[in-house]
Write an enzyme that holds these catalytic residues in place. Structure first.
Site, PDB file in Angstrom:
ATOM      1  N   ILE A 624     -19.223 -10.679 -31.662  1.00  0.00           N
ATOM      2  CA  ILE A 624     -17.964 -11.303 -32.091  1.00  0.00           C
ATOM      3  C   ILE A 624     -18.151 -12.187 -33.316  1.00  0.00           C
ATOM      4  CG2 ILE A 624     -16.739 -11.196 -29.890  1.00  0.00           C
ATOM      5  CD1 ILE A 624     -17.690 -13.996 -29.288  1.00  0.00           C
ATOM      6  N   ARG A 626     -21.128 -13.135 -36.820  1.00  0.00           N
ATOM      7  CA  ARG A 626     -22.450 -13.066 -37.425  1.00  0.00           C
ATOM      8  C   ARG A 626     -22.589 -14.194 -38.412  1.00  0.00           C
ATOM      9  NH1 ARG A 626     -24.706  -8.004 -36.392  1.00  0.00           N
ATOM     10  NH2 ARG A 626     -23.065  -6.443 -36.264  1.00  0.00           N
ATOM     11  N   SER A 628     -25.777 -16.624 -40.836  1.00  0.00           N
ATOM     12  CA  SER A 628     -27.130 -16.627 -41.372  1.00  0.00           C
ATOM     13  C   SER A 628     -28.131 -16.937 -40.259  1.00  0.00           C
ATOM     14  CB  SER A 628     -27.240 -17.675 -42.464  1.00  0.00           C
ATOM     15  OG  SER A 628     -26.768 -18.901 -41.962  1.00  0.00           O
ATOM     16  N   GLY A 630     -27.898 -15.792 -37.071  1.00  0.00           N
ATOM     17  CA  GLY A 630     -28.032 -14.696 -36.126  1.00  0.00           C
ATOM     18  C   GLY A 630     -26.676 -14.171 -35.727  1.00  0.00           C
ATOM     19  N   ASP A 744     -21.668 -27.796 -41.996  1.00  0.00           N
ATOM     20  CA  ASP A 744     -21.144 -26.466 -42.320  1.00  0.00           C
ATOM     21  C   ASP A 744     -19.690 -26.346 -41.876  1.00  0.00           C
ATOM     22  OD1 ASP A 744     -21.256 -23.968 -43.444  1.00  0.00           O
ATOM     23  OD2 ASP A 744     -22.228 -23.009 -41.730  1.00  0.00           O
TER      24      ASP A 744
END
Ligand SMILES: *[C@@H]1O[C@H](CO)[C@@H](O)[C@H](O)[C@H]1NC(C)=O
Ligand SMILES: *[C@@H]1O[C@H](CO)[C@@H](O)[C@H](O)[C@H]1NC(C)=O
Ligand SMILES: *[C@@H]1O[C@H](CO)[C@@H](O)[C@H](O)[C@H]1NC(C)=O
Ligand SMILES: *[C@@H]1O[C@H](CO)[C@@H](O)[C@H](O)[C@H]1NC(C)=O
Ligand SMILES: *[C@@H]1O[C@H](CO)[C@@H](O)[C@H](O)[C@H]1NC(C)=O
Ligand SMILES: *[C@@H]1O[C@H](CO)[C@@H](O)[C@H](O)[C@H]1NC(C)=O
Ligand SMILES: *[C@@H]1O[C@H](CO)[C@@H](O)[C@H](O)[C@H]1NC(C)=O
Ligand SMILES: *[C@@H]1O[C@H](CO)[C@@H](O)[C@H](O)[C@H]1NC(C)=O
Length: 906
Positions: A624, A626, A628, A630, A744
């Site tokens: 569901i 993706r 950097s 994983g 982030d």
């Protein structure tokens, strides 16, 4: 035989005022008086305006000159300062139709130096022509350009020692949608540059607007020899002028060059350059008869037995490649050869633009330097930007030296075509990072910085030939992986703090390794004098255990064997290795076991076995998300609860300590606007986090996802999401202990539950702020392009204000309904912050998401726009705190609620 013998007066030039169509609509016209200060209307009833809104540099002057009988006074703009190109940015409204662009360059000794300049002019990415005002003054250039962007840059570029570029007028005229495209294949990769536009048979000056509604200037015929005949006729009302899209106006068609006898009618037109040309020949059936003739271009018949039908307008469209002069000849078959108008254009190639990823990466880099490098439009065409080298439209070299960068930001990794990267003397510190994707890189110069670690990226630079790391602060040993760079022929490690043996894999003839000025660095330990052997022996042992690849172990053993000889020693080392290895294995196992018991005691987060995770995710079936770090999988716990399972890649894994710390920290965080941690798994090299699953998808999905899957976000809903997310961040910054910087924040990290309450997720990159590093300095810049705080990026001072910046970008996304970086439209608009901020600061809401128009309260929008634009201030100290942002957003939300109540929408 005099000229008159050739001339056959077929009739008189008849001008019938009632017959002339005069256009008074200047819709879409842009007429700039360059260097002008006032608006005025000229004798053609064209309204001219000053150019200052379209160009940002240059000085102006006034020129008086005498031309023929009349004296003129014109304004000019000239560009005296730097050698970079000076651009007018011309707005063009109707994307996918053509425009006519006309520029006039006048010198006429405005500066009293009698030195007419030479310079080049470019249009978009194409160099169109070199203007030499010593040859012709004034000089006029005209282009037909198929619009594919809403801004067309027209730029003047000086040539060294050839004087200052100067321009007097600039005009843009919209053309009919598909005009000037018949028979022209690959528009939009071409544009047209006017060579001739002749009003055949007319000798009394040129015609333009208002007679021609598109304001093409039709030149008189007399200059073109041999001179035959001028003839004028009435264009009948029955004429169908619209049968040819680019048809000349009636005023032009009513004259023609006609040859009386059965003879040959010829135009000989010299051309500027050898090239491809587009020729349009217009015919109007103004004669009572229908003449037929063969049409020849440079001796080749392009149309045999062409007939001009009475009362009809027709045209021939011809392209001719690789010619440098033009001979248009009509050979009579029946009656008299005739032609009414001619247009000749040079077909000019438009170089392809550089990849938009490259362009926005470079813009982000420029922004991060805080300098104005003058990087505008395309990096490669018409001429490469300063500091940049190109091959075709690929950016292949970048040199940024003697400025302050501090770290190699992830953006450099987007410059995939780089062959040469020079970042010497740019205050780089910490690790060499973010370059792993540059597989074409041949030359990397990171000398004269403060780099301390090789990092893991260098081994991926498979094309690397030269690596200059001299005069840094690199510590420890030289990693084996450098030996895998087969193309490497110069490795400069001079003046660092390196020690130990150099990997044997670097000991080859084709490679020069420079090592002076280090602690002790050579291929043989024996050559190291004055340095104790112990650290050198330890060094290889340490590396044995940090190896990722098996063969490296052999390499190292070989070095040691070579150096000391003797099987005994080898045996000893092997047994030590085996001992250390098993011990390490054991330590890890006991550590995990200990963590497990510790974790079991935590009430917030549950400990999962890898088996349980596999079962819950149905063997990692449904991805569901993706990132950097994983992938994220959908999982279902035995009790039926849905969860999001985040599995870390090897590379992004933390040390066991950090992982346990992070889990411990995350499991303590509990806030309604933060996605909560359900549990984790730390087993057999796996680091897996299990979060609550939110079915409402992310804010990014809802703003930009496939329309079938997203919910329409009204302004009030967007404000609610913003308030929720700000609450979550406020808790991280001010409510939790220790304080947490998210690092982030982005729209894909704001998730929605079923009731569209927003929660902030992904603290994978979170950083706790401990007492010791309250003003934290980190060497690894993390985050997502488009959201990165430019100040953090350059100073690496990570503070809560970096989150405020990123959150400000999210607010801009909510307002404008577009992504932070996009690769379409004009380069001006690639970067959301750079594009939107000036509008929002000025209180201009043109850029508000189309879907919101008419549904928001202006004060609510103004408040949000204002706090958003303050949040993305470059200077972190001028940004508000997240608490202030939250306060303002709550107010904006309440204002919008009362607005909806008053309009009865709620
Ligand atoms: C834009 O193009 C459309 C269709 O070609 C035309 O109707 C409209 O007038 C054009 N607008 C301008 C400003 O040229
Ligand atoms: C001049 O142009 C204006 C609009 O720009 C128009 O209203 C006026 O009628 C024109 N005058 C003539 C003489 O064409
Ligand atoms: C040429 O044009 C001028 C005005 O521009 C006019 O006065 C003159 O009569 C014209 N000459 C002929 C031969 O039409
Ligand atoms: C004029 O010519 C065009 C294209 O050939 C045609 O579509 C149009 O109907 C014609 N108009 C008249 C009035 O004949
Ligand atoms: C132009 O073409 C005509 C007919 O082919 C020929 O007679 C004439 O010599 C040509 N002129 C030039 C200058 O090439
Ligand atoms: C030229 O074309 C016309 C009709 O288009 C035809 O009547 C005539 O015979 C043709 N002449 C020649 C020489 O082919
Ligand atoms: C490094 O750059 C600074 C300016 O940032 C300059 O003053 C200094 O001379 C440069 N040093 C070297 C070795 O080039
Ligand atoms: C790297 O840059 C430094 C500083 O300009 C220069 O002295 C050195 O020669 C460069 N290295 C290479 C391999 O070109």
């Amino acid at each position: 035989m005099g000229l008159c013998c050739w001339v056959f007066w077929f009739g008189f030039i008849l001008f019938c005022a009632s017959n002339e169509v005069v256009f008074s609509d200047q819709d879409g016209f842009l007429s700039l008086s360059c260097g002008g200060t006032t608006s005025f209307v000229d004798s053609s009833n064209i309204t001219w305006v000053a150019d200052s809104d379209y160009v940002s540099t240059g000085d102006s002057a006034t020129v008086n000159y005498v031309e023929g009988m009349s004296s003129s006074q014109v304004r000019v703009r000239f560009f005296p300062d730097s050698p970079s190109r000076k651009c007018y940015r011309l707005p063009v409204k109707n994307v996918s139709s053509s425009v006519l662009v006309r520029a006039q360059f006048v010198y006429k000794n405005y500066d009293g130096l009698s030195k007419p300049p030479t310079f080049s002019v470019s249009l978009g990415t194409a160099i169109s022509t070199t203007i030499n005002l010593a040859n012709t003054d004034p000089w006029t250039e005209e282009f037909v350009w198929l619009v594919d962007k809403d801004i067309l840059p027209l730029c003047l570029q000086s040539i060294p020692d050839a004087g200052f570029p100067v321009i007097s007028t600039l005009e843009v005229r919209p053309l009919p949608e598909s005009a000037y495209r018949t028979g022209l294949g690959d528009f939009p990769n071409k544009f047209l540059r006017k060579s001739y536009r002749i009003n055949c048979g007319y000798i009394n000056g040129s015609l333009r607007y208002p007679l021609d509604q598109y304001d093409r200037i039709w030149d008189a015929d007399q200059d073109f020899l041999p001179f035959h005949i001028s003839s004028g006729f009435k264009i009948q009302r029955t004429f169908n002028l619209s049968s040819v899209e680019e048809t000349p106006p009636a005023a032009v068609l009513q004259t023609a060059r006609v040859l009386a006898r059965k003879e040959v009618l010829t135009y000989n037109l010299p051309l500027d350059t050898l090239g491809d040309y587009y020729i349009i020949l217009y015919f109007a059936g103004i004669l009572p008869v229908s003449p037929s003739f063969n049409m020849l271009i440079n001796g080749d018949v392009v149309q045999s037995n062409y007939t001009v039908k009475s009362s009809e307008v027709s045209a021939l469209f011809i392209t001719r490649k690789g010619i440098k002069s033009l001979n248009i000849t009509m050979k009579s078959i029946r009656f008299y050869p005739q032609i009414n108008a001619i247009e000749v254009y040079e077909i000019v190639d438009i170089p392809s633009e550089s990849s938009s990823t490259t362009v926005s990466a470079l813009q982000v880099i420029q922004q991060s330097t805080g300098l104005d490098l003058g990087w505008q439009d395309d990096p490669c065409s018409p001429t490469p930007w300063d500091h940049i080298g190109c091959e075709g439209n690929f950016v292949t070299s970048l040199e940024l030296s003697d400025i302050t960068l501090r770290s190699i930001s992830p953006t450099f990794g987007d410059l995939l075509d780089l062959k040469k990267l020079d970042l010497h003397n740019t205050s780089l510190a910490g690790e060499i990072q973010n370059l792993g994707s540059l597989q074409r890189l041949e030359k990397l110069n990171l000398s004269f910085n403060q780099l301390t670690s090789f990092g893991f990226d260098l081994e991926d630079l498979i094309s690397l030939q030269t690596l200059d790391l001299q005069n840094n602060s690199l510590q420890g040993i030289v990693p084996d992986s450098l030996g895998e760079l087969k193309e490497l022929h110069l490795l400069n490690l001079e003046n660092n703090n390196l020690q130990g043996t150099l990997p044997e894999s670097l000991n080859r003839e084709s490679l020069e390794v420079r090592t002076s000025g280090n602690l002790c660095l050579s291929f043989s330990l024996l050559t190291c004098n004055g340095v104790s052997n112990n650290p050198s022996i330890e060094a290889p042992q340490v590396t044995i255990f940090t190896r990722k690849k098996k063969h490296d172990v052999h390499n190292h053993l070989a070095i040691i064997l070579g150096a000391f000889g003797g099987a005994l020693l080898a045996l000893f080392i092997i047994s030590v290795s085996v001992f250390l290895y098993t011990r390490r294995k054991k330590t890890e196992a006991t550590y995990t076991a200990r963590a497990e018991t510790e974790m079991r005691n935590w009430n917030a987060a549950k400990f999962f076995s890898y088996k349980e995770i596999k079962a819950a995710t149905n063997n990692f079936k449904e991805v569901i998300g993706r990132g950097s770090f994983g992938s994220v999988y959908l999982g279902k716990l035995p009790d039926g609860k849905l969860v999001a399972v985040k599995v870390r890649f090897d590379k992004s894994q933390l040390g066991a300590d950090s992982f346990i710390n992070e889990v411990s920290l995350l499991s303590q965080i509990c806030h309604q606007n933060l996605v909560s941690l359900e549990g984790f798994c730390h087993e057999s090299k796996q680091q897996i986090l299990v979060y609550e699953y939110l079915p409402g998808r992310s804010l990014a999905d809802n703003l930009y996802g496939a329309s079938s899957k997203r919910v329409t976000l009204s302004w009030v809903r967007r404000l609610k999401i913003a308030v929720d997310a700000a609450k979550g961040l406020d808790y991280l910054h001010n409510g939790s202990d220790p304080r947490i910087i998210h690092r982030d924040v982005k729209s894909s990290n704001i998730l929605m539950d079923i009731e569209m309450n927003a929660k902030v997720c992904d603290f994978g990159l979170s950083k706790q702020v401990t007492q010791a590093d309250a003003t934290h300095v980190t060497t690894v810049v993390k985050g997502t392009a488009g959201y990165l705080d430019p100040e953090y990026y350059t100073t690496q001072q990570l503070t809560e204000k970096s989150d405020v910046y990123s959150f400000g970008v999210v607010l801009l996304e909510l307002i404008c309904g577009r992504e932070p970086l996009r690769h379409t439209g004009t380069p001006d608009s690639f970067n959301l912050v750079l594009w939107a901020k000036p509008y929002l600061q000025a209180g201009v809401f043109e850029i508000v998401d189309e879907n919101l128009k008419g549904t928001f309260d202006a004060e609510s929008m103004r408040k949000t726009a204002f706090i958003a634009s303050r949040s993305v201030e470059r200077d972190a100290s001028r940004r508000p705190t997240i608490a202030e942002v939250l306060g303002e957003l709550k107010e904006a939300y309440n204002i919008q609620l009362s607005y909806l109540a008053s309009t009865g929408d709620i």
